[in-house]
Design a protein around this motif. Structure first.
Motif, PDB file in Angstrom:
ATOM      1  N   VAL A  11       0.834  -1.200   0.000  1.00 10.75           N
ATOM      2  CA  VAL A  11       0.000   0.000   0.000  1.00 10.75           C
ATOM      3  C   VAL A  11       0.870   1.252   0.000  1.00 10.75           C
ATOM      4  O   VAL A  11       1.775   1.390   0.829  1.00 10.75           O
ATOM      5  CB  VAL A  11      -0.930   0.020   1.229  1.00 10.75           C
ATOM      6  N   SER A  12       0.602   2.164  -0.926  1.00 16.59           N
ATOM      7  CA  SER A  12       1.367   3.406  -0.987  1.00 16.59           C
ATOM      8  C   SER A  12       0.976   4.319   0.171  1.00 16.59           C
ATOM      9  O   SER A  12      -0.099   4.180   0.764  1.00 16.59           O
ATOM     10  CB  SER A  12       1.108   4.124  -2.312  1.00 16.59           C
ATOM     11  N   ARG A  13       1.828   5.274   0.472  1.00 18.27           N
ATOM     12  CA  ARG A  13       1.543   6.215   1.557  1.00 18.27           C
ATOM     13  C   ARG A  13       0.322   7.071   1.228  1.00 18.27           C
ATOM     14  O   ARG A  13      -0.467   7.415   2.109  1.00 18.27           O
ATOM     15  CB  ARG A  13       2.768   7.094   1.802  1.00 18.27           C
ATOM     16  N   VAL A  14       0.172   7.407  -0.039  1.00 19.07           N
ATOM     17  CA  VAL A  14      -0.984   8.204  -0.454  1.00 19.07           C
ATOM     18  C   VAL A  14      -2.274   7.409  -0.255  1.00 19.07           C
ATOM     19  O   VAL A  14      -3.270   7.929   0.257  1.00 19.07           O
ATOM     20  CB  VAL A  14      -0.843   8.632  -1.934  1.00 19.07           C
ATOM     21  N   ALA A  15      -2.257   6.148  -0.658  1.00 26.01           N
ATOM     22  CA  ALA A  15      -3.442   5.305  -0.503  1.00 26.01           C
ATOM     23  C   ALA A  15      -3.781   5.100   0.969  1.00 26.01           C
ATOM     24  O   ALA A  15      -4.952   5.092   1.355  1.00 26.01           O
ATOM     25  CB  ALA A  15      -3.224   3.966  -1.190  1.00 26.01           C
ATOM     26  N   ALA A  16      -2.758   4.939   1.799  1.00 30.65           N
ATOM     27  CA  ALA A  16      -2.984   4.760   3.233  1.00 30.65           C
ATOM     28  C   ALA A  16      -3.616   6.011   3.841  1.00 30.65           C
ATOM     29  O   ALA A  16      -4.518   5.925   4.682  1.00 30.65           O
ATOM     30  CB  ALA A  16      -1.668   4.434   3.933  1.00 30.65           C
ATOM     31  N   ALA A  17      -3.163   7.176   3.407  1.00 33.78           N
ATOM     32  CA  ALA A  17      -3.736   8.432   3.896  1.00 33.78           C
ATOM     33  C   ALA A  17      -5.187   8.564   3.448  1.00 33.78           C
ATOM     34  O   ALA A  17      -6.056   9.000   4.213  1.00 33.78           O
ATOM     35  CB  ALA A  17      -2.914   9.612   3.392  1.00 33.78           C
ATOM     36  N   ALA A  18      -5.461   8.169   2.200  1.00 36.31           N
ATOM     37  CA  ALA A  18      -6.825   8.236   1.678  1.00 36.31           C
ATOM     38  C   ALA A  18      -7.743   7.296   2.447  1.00 36.31           C
ATOM     39  O   ALA A  18      -8.888   7.636   2.759  1.00 36.31           O
ATOM     40  CB  ALA A  18      -6.830   7.883   0.192  1.00 36.31           C
ATOM     41  N   ARG A  19      -7.239   6.117   2.765  1.00 39.71           N
ATOM     42  CA  ARG A  19      -8.035   5.143   3.511  1.00 39.71           C
ATOM     43  C   ARG A  19      -8.374   5.654   4.906  1.00 39.71           C
ATOM     44  O   ARG A  19      -9.481   5.437   5.411  1.00 39.71           O
ATOM     45  CB  ARG A  19      -7.280   3.822   3.623  1.00 39.71           C
ATOM     46  N   SER A  20      -7.432   6.351   5.526  1.00 39.53           N
ATOM     47  CA  SER A  20      -7.642   6.848   6.888  1.00 39.53           C
ATOM     48  C   SER A  20      -8.500   8.108   6.922  1.00 39.53           C
ATOM     49  O   SER A  20      -8.949   8.535   7.984  1.00 39.53           O
ATOM     50  CB  SER A  20      -6.294   7.138   7.553  1.00 39.53           C
ATOM     51  N   GLY A  21      -8.716   8.712   5.747  1.00 37.34           N
ATOM     52  CA  GLY A  21      -9.531   9.924   5.689  1.00 37.34           C
ATOM     53  C   GLY A  21      -8.786  11.185   6.074  1.00 37.34           C
ATOM     54  O   GLY A  21      -9.408  12.215   6.352  1.00 37.34           O
ATOM     55  N   SER A  22      -7.452  11.123   6.060  1.00 34.17           N
ATOM     56  CA  SER A  22      -6.644  12.278   6.449  1.00 34.17           C
ATOM     57  C   SER A  22      -6.377  13.173   5.239  1.00 34.17           C
ATOM     58  O   SER A  22      -5.415  12.971   4.494  1.00 34.17           O
ATOM     59  CB  SER A  22      -5.317  11.814   7.060  1.00 34.17           C
ATOM     60  N   ARG A  23      -7.230  14.156   5.055  1.00 37.56           N
ATOM     61  CA  ARG A  23      -7.093  15.049   3.897  1.00 37.56           C
ATOM     62  C   ARG A  23      -5.788  15.838   3.948  1.00 37.56           C
ATOM     63  O   ARG A  23      -5.129  16.016   2.917  1.00 37.56           O
ATOM     64  CB  ARG A  23      -8.281  16.008   3.852  1.00 37.56           C
ATOM     65  N   ARG A  24      -5.417  16.294   5.139  1.00 33.29           N
ATOM     66  CA  ARG A  24      -4.197  17.093   5.272  1.00 33.29           C
ATOM     67  C   ARG A  24      -2.966  16.286   4.882  1.00 33.29           C
ATOM     68  O   ARG A  24      -2.107  16.762   4.133  1.00 33.29           O
ATOM     69  CB  ARG A  24      -4.062  17.598   6.706  1.00 33.29           C
ATOM     70  N   GLN A  25      -2.886  15.062   5.382  1.00 37.11           N
ATOM     71  CA  GLN A  25      -1.739  14.214   5.056  1.00 37.11           C
ATOM     72  C   GLN A  25      -1.726  13.857   3.572  1.00 37.11           C
ATOM     73  O   GLN A  25      -0.675  13.842   2.927  1.00 37.11           O
ATOM     74  CB  GLN A  25      -1.768  12.941   5.896  1.00 37.11           C
ATOM     75  N   LEU A  26      -2.901  13.580   3.034  1.00 38.44           N
ATOM     76  CA  LEU A  26      -3.018  13.251   1.616  1.00 38.44           C
ATOM     77  C   LEU A  26      -2.516  14.406   0.753  1.00 38.44           C
ATOM     78  O   LEU A  26      -1.725  14.208  -0.183  1.00 38.44           O
ATOM     79  CB  LEU A  26      -4.478  12.942   1.286  1.00 38.44           C
ATOM     80  N   ARG A  27      -2.952  15.621   1.074  1.00 39.41           N
ATOM     81  CA  ARG A  27      -2.533  16.790   0.295  1.00 39.41           C
ATOM     82  C   ARG A  27      -1.024  17.004   0.395  1.00 39.41           C
ATOM     83  O   ARG A  27      -0.362  17.299  -0.605  1.00 39.41           O
ATOM     84  CB  ARG A  27      -3.264  18.033   0.793  1.00 39.41           C
ATOM     85  N   ARG A  28      -0.489  16.817   1.593  1.00 36.68           N
ATOM     86  CA  ARG A  28       0.948  17.001   1.791  1.00 36.68           C
ATOM     87  C   ARG A  28       1.752  16.016   0.938  1.00 36.68           C
ATOM     88  O   ARG A  28       2.751  16.383   0.314  1.00 36.68           O
ATOM     89  CB  ARG A  28       1.283  16.819   3.274  1.00 36.68           C
ATOM     90  N   LEU A  29       1.308  14.783   0.895  1.00 37.31           N
ATOM     91  CA  LEU A  29       2.011  13.765   0.109  1.00 37.31           C
ATOM     92  C   LEU A  29       1.921  14.054  -1.391  1.00 37.31           C
ATOM     93  O   LEU A  29       2.904  13.904  -2.124  1.00 37.31           O
ATOM     94  CB  LEU A  29       1.432  12.381   0.409  1.00 37.31           C
ATOM     95  N   MET A  30       0.754  14.482  -1.840  1.00 38.72           N
ATOM     96  CA  MET A  30       0.596  14.792  -3.261  1.00 38.72           C
ATOM     97  C   MET A  30       1.441  15.993  -3.655  1.00 38.72           C
ATOM     98  O   MET A  30       2.015  16.034  -4.748  1.00 38.72           O
ATOM     99  CB  MET A  30      -0.884  15.023  -3.590  1.00 38.72           C
ATOM    100  N   GLU A  31       1.533  16.978  -2.764  1.00 39.42           N
ATOM    101  CA  GLU A  31       2.366  18.151  -3.039  1.00 39.42           C
ATOM    102  C   GLU A  31       3.841  17.780  -3.135  1.00 39.42           C
ATOM    103  O   GLU A  31       4.618  18.442  -3.827  1.00 39.42           O
ATOM    104  CB  GLU A  31       2.153  19.201  -1.949  1.00 39.42           C
ATOM    105  N   ARG A  32       4.214  16.694  -2.451  1.00 39.59           N
ATOM    106  CA  ARG A  32       5.601  16.215  -2.509  1.00 39.59           C
ATOM    107  C   ARG A  32       5.850  15.311  -3.714  1.00 39.59           C
ATOM    108  O   ARG A  32       6.955  14.814  -3.909  1.00 39.59           O
ATOM    109  CB  ARG A  32       5.938  15.472  -1.213  1.00 39.59           C
ATOM    110  N   GLY A  33       4.819  15.098  -4.513  1.00 37.49           N
ATOM    111  CA  GLY A  33       4.992  14.353  -5.752  1.00 37.49           C
ATOM    112  C   GLY A  33       4.627  12.885  -5.703  1.00 37.49           C
ATOM    113  O   GLY A  33       4.854  12.154  -6.676  1.00 37.49           O
ATOM    114  N   PHE A  34       4.039  12.424  -4.597  1.00 37.75           N
ATOM    115  CA  PHE A  34       3.632  11.025  -4.516  1.00 37.75           C
ATOM    116  C   PHE A  34       2.423  10.786  -5.427  1.00 37.75           C
ATOM    117  O   PHE A  34       1.493  11.584  -5.461  1.00 37.75           O
ATOM    118  CB  PHE A  34       3.281  10.645  -3.077  1.00 37.75           C
ATOM    119  N   SER A  35       2.434   9.683  -6.141  1.00 36.40           N
ATOM    120  CA  SER A  35       1.387   9.391  -7.117  1.00 36.40           C
ATOM    121  C   SER A  35       0.102   8.901  -6.458  1.00 36.40           C
ATOM    122  O   SER A  35       0.142   8.080  -5.536  1.00 36.40           O
ATOM    123  CB  SER A  35       1.873   8.324  -8.103  1.00 36.40           C
TER     124      SER A  35
END
Length: 208
Positions: A11-35
């Motif tokens: 499981v990718s870090r982005v997918a894990a953040a999405a699963r947990s419902g953490s919008r802030r963490q998800l946005r931070r990871l995407m801004e860092r270039g995670f797919s």
């Protein structure tokens, strides 16, 4: 490899953040270039995870990022309709779990309302099977194919609603479905109601 059980190390870090419902963490990871399209062993990406979890905020975040990054309508639509190894779309996963708000977002993003899974299910059939009446009403209102046959038995959504005893759904579906539709044994939904003792459904179909 098992395509139904999730292996934590895939499981990718982005997918894990999405699963947990953490919008802030998800946005931070995407801004860092995670797919957002990195897949796990089941073929799930971040949109599948957020949709299955019912996280409207994460789904919004992912769709906004994809629309900005892809810059092409067809590519964005392809992402929204991407399938897991079981042939499940984000739309299917949201409908299956009754996540109405998420489903509205996906449909607005041009999710395929009639996409079939590997076992010939679809968002409407999944919603019927799991008793999500509001989702059924939304999908029917948006033009879902109510008469398509599903699974190896060739049941329609009406057959399944009757079998499960979802009388309110039967009342809705009976307004749009072909009441004479047959399964692979030439059985109608009316016969299913009688066979399984679903008296309320039987009465609805007789009066329809």
């Amino acid at each position: 490899m098992d395509f139904t059980e999730c292996y934590a190390d895939t499981v990718s870090r982005v997918a894990a953040a999405a699963r947990s419902g953490s919008r802030r963490q998800l946005r931070r990871l995407m801004e860092r270039g995670f797919s957002v399209d990195a897949r796990d062993n089941r073929g799930w990406n971040a949109l599948h995870e957020a949709s299955a979890a019912g996280s409207k905020e994460c789904v919004q975040e992912i769709l906004s990022a994809v629309n900005c990054k892809k810059g092409c309508f067809s590519r964005s639509r392809d992402f929204v309709n991407s399938l897991t190894h079981e042939g499940e779309s984000a739309c299917y996963l949201a409908a299956q779990r009754g996540h109405l708000a998420v489903l509205r977002l996906l449909l607005k993003a041009h999710a395929d309302i009639n996409q079939l899974t590997n076992d010939l299910s679809c968002p409407l059939y999944a919603a019927v099977d799991n008793g999500h009446e509001d989702v059924v009403k939304l999908l029917v209102g948006k033009g879902a194919d109510v008469n398509r046959t599903h699974t190896s038995s060739c049941w329609t959504c009406l057959h399944q609603a009757v079998y499960k005893g979802h009388s309110d759904m039967v009342r809705v579906l009976a307004q749009f479905c072909n009441l004479e539709a047959l399964d692979d044994h030439k059985i109608t939904a009316l016969f299913v109601a009688a066979q399984y003792g679903q008296s309320e459904c039987l009465e609805i179909l007789i009066k329809a």
